[in-house]
Design an enzyme around this catalytic site. Structure first.
Site, mmCIF file in Angstrom:
data_model
loop_
_atom_site.group_PDB
_atom_site.id
_atom_site.type_symbol
_atom_site.label_atom_id
_atom_site.label_comp_id
_atom_site.label_asym_id
_atom_site.label_seq_id
_atom_site.Cartn_x
_atom_site.Cartn_y
_atom_site.Cartn_z
ATOM 1 N N SER A 204 3.666 -11.790 59.275
ATOM 2 C CA SER A 204 2.567 -10.827 59.360
ATOM 3 C C SER A 204 1.237 -11.556 59.558
ATOM 4 O O SER A 204 1.063 -12.268 60.540
ATOM 5 C CB SER A 204 2.565 -9.946 58.109
ATOM 6 O OG SER A 204 1.741 -8.824 58.263
ATOM 7 N N ASP A 358 7.597 -0.890 63.578
ATOM 8 C CA ASP A 358 6.491 -1.713 63.088
ATOM 9 C C ASP A 358 5.325 -1.606 64.068
ATOM 10 O O ASP A 358 5.512 -1.794 65.271
ATOM 11 C CB ASP A 358 6.960 -3.168 62.971
ATOM 12 C CG ASP A 358 5.891 -4.110 62.430
ATOM 13 O OD1 ASP A 358 4.792 -3.637 62.066
ATOM 14 O OD2 ASP A 358 6.159 -5.322 62.368
ATOM 15 N N HIS A 388 8.276 -3.167 59.183
ATOM 16 C CA HIS A 388 7.452 -4.331 58.888
ATOM 17 C C HIS A 388 7.770 -4.829 57.476
ATOM 18 O O HIS A 388 7.938 -4.037 56.551
ATOM 19 C CB HIS A 388 5.971 -3.960 58.985
ATOM 20 C CG HIS A 388 5.059 -5.132 58.852
ATOM 21 N ND1 HIS A 388 4.772 -5.971 59.908
ATOM 22 C CD2 HIS A 388 4.376 -5.638 57.780
ATOM 23 C CE1 HIS A 388 3.951 -6.918 59.501
ATOM 24 N NE2 HIS A 388 3.707 -6.741 58.212
#
EC number: 3.1.1.3
Length: 414
Positions: A204, A358, A388
């Site tokens: 991320s 995501d 995600h």
């Protein structure tokens, strides 16, 4: 005449009936709060729903505290997430300890087993939208242990200062400072790390920082050691366009909504809400920087199957004042997708993970295309039916499989 005993029994039955009815209503309301309609190909949906219930409850409480003026949203979220903190605990396989690399906190994982040969080295950067997260979270600790054990590798899991107290480029600078310290030949020697077998990894926001650091290393004359691989796990790679197909399709799915991702991006640069507002309307990039949109134009960079009939909309240009106040929004160190092809060509073998549901999916997909077009070897692992943060959900089948695939790839290529 009805006896008092009969009346009492009727009254008790009535009271019990009311209680059951209240419990029934509460149960229905709780079920409605927990329930989240999910796509059919999502495994173990109840686990995702329970996880999402915790996340959205934390978010609601943090937002409520912010509305009341009690605390900043991200500070409250940090307090809630601290329950995941895990102290450095060695076991029969791995020695774990906390230290600092040039004043940057890191957690180090070293295999217990003695070896005469040099080991692989992996530098890991946690996610959390540049605002949340820590290397001591249980899921990061567990992933680092597995990686160190199965690869017989030294794993360095770094921390960095977070927004809203600190803004770009502090997060990048902290990560890069720790990475440079680790890449010092004397440091590598002290940990028994092979300088030819070092990789960088992050998820991320950590994937963002990993990509930016890998690019920066190519221009740093002080660093002679080259990375062998970079692994980018559902990375955030650009803040130019929030109208990608993945943002349209997954705006309200669990874990990371479009509004939360934009909040993360805006907090990375400033607490000024005007930037968040401009980002949400996709009107934050000034006309004089419009030439950079070619690097994030999904209509030419996404594979056909991910376009799904979406129509590309040219973003509306925003005020030059925002870019002058917060120049980081135009900085390649914040948005690695803005790097030109000549800068990408020197990057190492790359492994990119993207997830179907995501908002950041298309960031990773576009980077895969751009790296391939620049001649970089790329392995892309797209996980269907996943959200995600999947590698942090090791309690799910899809999360465990993804972590296993990630470590296996490192074992074969690092």
């Amino acid at each position: 005449m009805i006896s008092n005993t009969v009346l009492l029994k009727k009254q008790n039955s009535y009271n019990m009936g009311k209680k059951y009815f209240v419990f029934l209503i509460l149960g229905v309301l709780l079920a409605a709060y927990i329930y989240e309609p999910l796509p059919d190909n999502v495994e173990e949906q109840w686990k995702i729903m329970l996880l999402n219930t915790f996340l959205k409850t934390s978010s609601y409480l943090a937002l409520f505290a912010e509305i009341l003026g009690l605390n900043h949203f991200m500070k409250s979220m940090t307090l809630f997430s601290r329950i995941q903190g895990f102290p450095p605990t060695s076991d029969e396989n791995i020695i774990v300890r906390d230290t600092t690399f040039n004043d940057i906190p890191v957690r180090i994982y070293v295999p217990q087993q003695k070896t005469k040969s040099l080991r692989r080295g992996l530098f890991y950067i946690h996610g959390g939208g540049w605002c949340l997260g820590s290397n001591d979270y249980y899921t990061y600790d567990l992933l680092s242990r597995w990686t160190a054990d199965r690869l017989d590798a030294v794993v360095i899991s770094t921390n960095y200062r977070l927004a809203p107290k600190y803004h770009f480029p502090v997060q990048f600078e902290d990560v890069y400072t720790a990475l440079k310290w680790f890449l010092d030949p004397q440091i590598l020697e002290s940990y028994g790390v092979d300088p030819g077998r070092i990789g960088i990894s992050g998820d991320s926001a950590g994937g963002n920082l990993a990509a930016a650091a890998a690019q920066q290393l190519l221009e740093d004359p002080d660093i002679k050691i080259k990375l062998k691989v970079q692994t980018l796990i559902y990375p955030a790679l650009q803040n130019f366009d929030f109208d990608l197909p993945s943002y349209r399709e997954n705006a309200h799915y669990p874990v990371l909504s479009k509004s939360l991702m934009i909040r993360f991006w805006s907090e990375y640069f400033t607490t000024d809400r005007s930037l968040k507002k401009a980002m949400f309307s996709n009107q934050h990039i000034p006309l004089e920087s419009s030439h950079l949109f070619k690097f994030v134009n999904w209509s030419s960079l996404l594979p056909e199957k991910f376009k799904k009939g979406h129509i590309y909309k040219i973003p509306t240009h925003g005020s030059s004042e925002l870019a002058k106040k917060y120049p980081g929004i135009l900085d390649v160190k914040a948005s690695p997708l803005l790097a030109d092809d000549s800068k990408l060509r020197g990057l190492p073998l790359t492994y990119v993970i993207t997830c179907q549901y995501d908002v950041l999916r298309d960031d990773g997909l576009m980077y895969v295309t751009r790296l391939q077009n620049s001649g970089v070897r790329v392995i892309h692992n797209h996980i269907e039916g996943a959200f995600h943060g999947t590698l942090s959900f090791l309690f799910t089948k899809v999360g465990y499989r993804a972590a296993d695939q990630y470590i296996n790839w490192l074992h074969e290529n690092l």
